[in-house]
Design an enzyme around this catalytic site. Sequence first.
Site, PDB file in Angstrom:
ATOM      1  N   HIS A 177     110.213  32.262 -73.854  1.00  0.00           N
ATOM      2  CA  HIS A 177     109.094  31.321 -73.911  1.00  0.00           C
ATOM      3  C   HIS A 177     108.395  31.428 -75.269  1.00  0.00           C
ATOM      4  CE1 HIS A 177     108.433  30.880 -69.278  1.00  0.00           C
ATOM      5  NE2 HIS A 177     109.712  30.751 -69.631  1.00  0.00           N
ATOM      6  N   GLU A 179     105.330  31.959 -76.037  1.00  0.00           N
ATOM      7  CA  GLU A 179     104.413  33.095 -76.139  1.00  0.00           C
ATOM      8  C   GLU A 179     105.170  34.392 -76.429  1.00  0.00           C
ATOM      9  OE1 GLU A 179     102.653  30.521 -72.737  1.00  0.00           O
ATOM     10  OE2 GLU A 179     104.619  30.919 -73.621  1.00  0.00           O
ATOM     11  N   CYS A 229     102.530  30.957 -68.264  1.00  0.00           N
ATOM     12  CA  CYS A 229     103.042  31.271 -66.931  1.00  0.00           C
ATOM     13  C   CYS A 229     102.673  32.716 -66.586  1.00  0.00           C
ATOM     14  CB  CYS A 229     104.556  31.073 -66.886  1.00  0.00           C
ATOM     15  SG  CYS A 229     105.488  32.309 -67.831  1.00  0.00           S
ATOM     16  N   CYS A 243     104.344  35.323 -68.993  1.00  0.00           N
ATOM     17  CA  CYS A 243     103.710  35.397 -70.314  1.00  0.00           C
ATOM     18  C   CYS A 243     102.304  35.980 -70.222  1.00  0.00           C
ATOM     19  CB  CYS A 243     103.694  34.020 -70.962  1.00  0.00           C
ATOM     20  SG  CYS A 243     105.356  33.448 -71.417  1.00  0.00           S
TER      21      CYS A 243
END
Length: 144
Positions: free
Chosen positions: A53, A55, A83, A86
């Site tokens: 992701h 992040e 999410c 993260c």
Amino acid sequence: MTDDERYMTLALAEAEKAAASGEIPVGCLVVADNTIVGRGHNLTETLADVTAHAEMQALTAASQTLGGKYLRDCTLYVTVEPCVMCAGALGWAQLGRLVYGCPDEKRGFTHFAPEALHPKTQVTAGVLEEPCRQLMQHFFQARR
């Protein structure tokens, strides 16, 4: 334009890079002392890695730049609410501040794990919310 809006605009540019390569358009920056120390965008398709992701990419880059795993004096800017995975990583990094654009009603941490962040992390939501939302909506509309 505020600093938060300026950095979120740069995070949106990262999200555009993701969209251009067929990735879900999420972009992220990590800032320390008004300097970008990490950046990233979704690479889950490119790397065939569900953990890639935006992040996670930005956290790794920031930690390498700063030479440590704790980001207490940093602000992370991300176009979409993190999410649970993260948010957990941000918690472990002891992030000083989180700024996100639009909420994620389906996967966002505020619904599923509101305590995932470090207790001292300050959160600012809704910075450039509409452009962040529109980028996501246009991406998914084009795929239908």
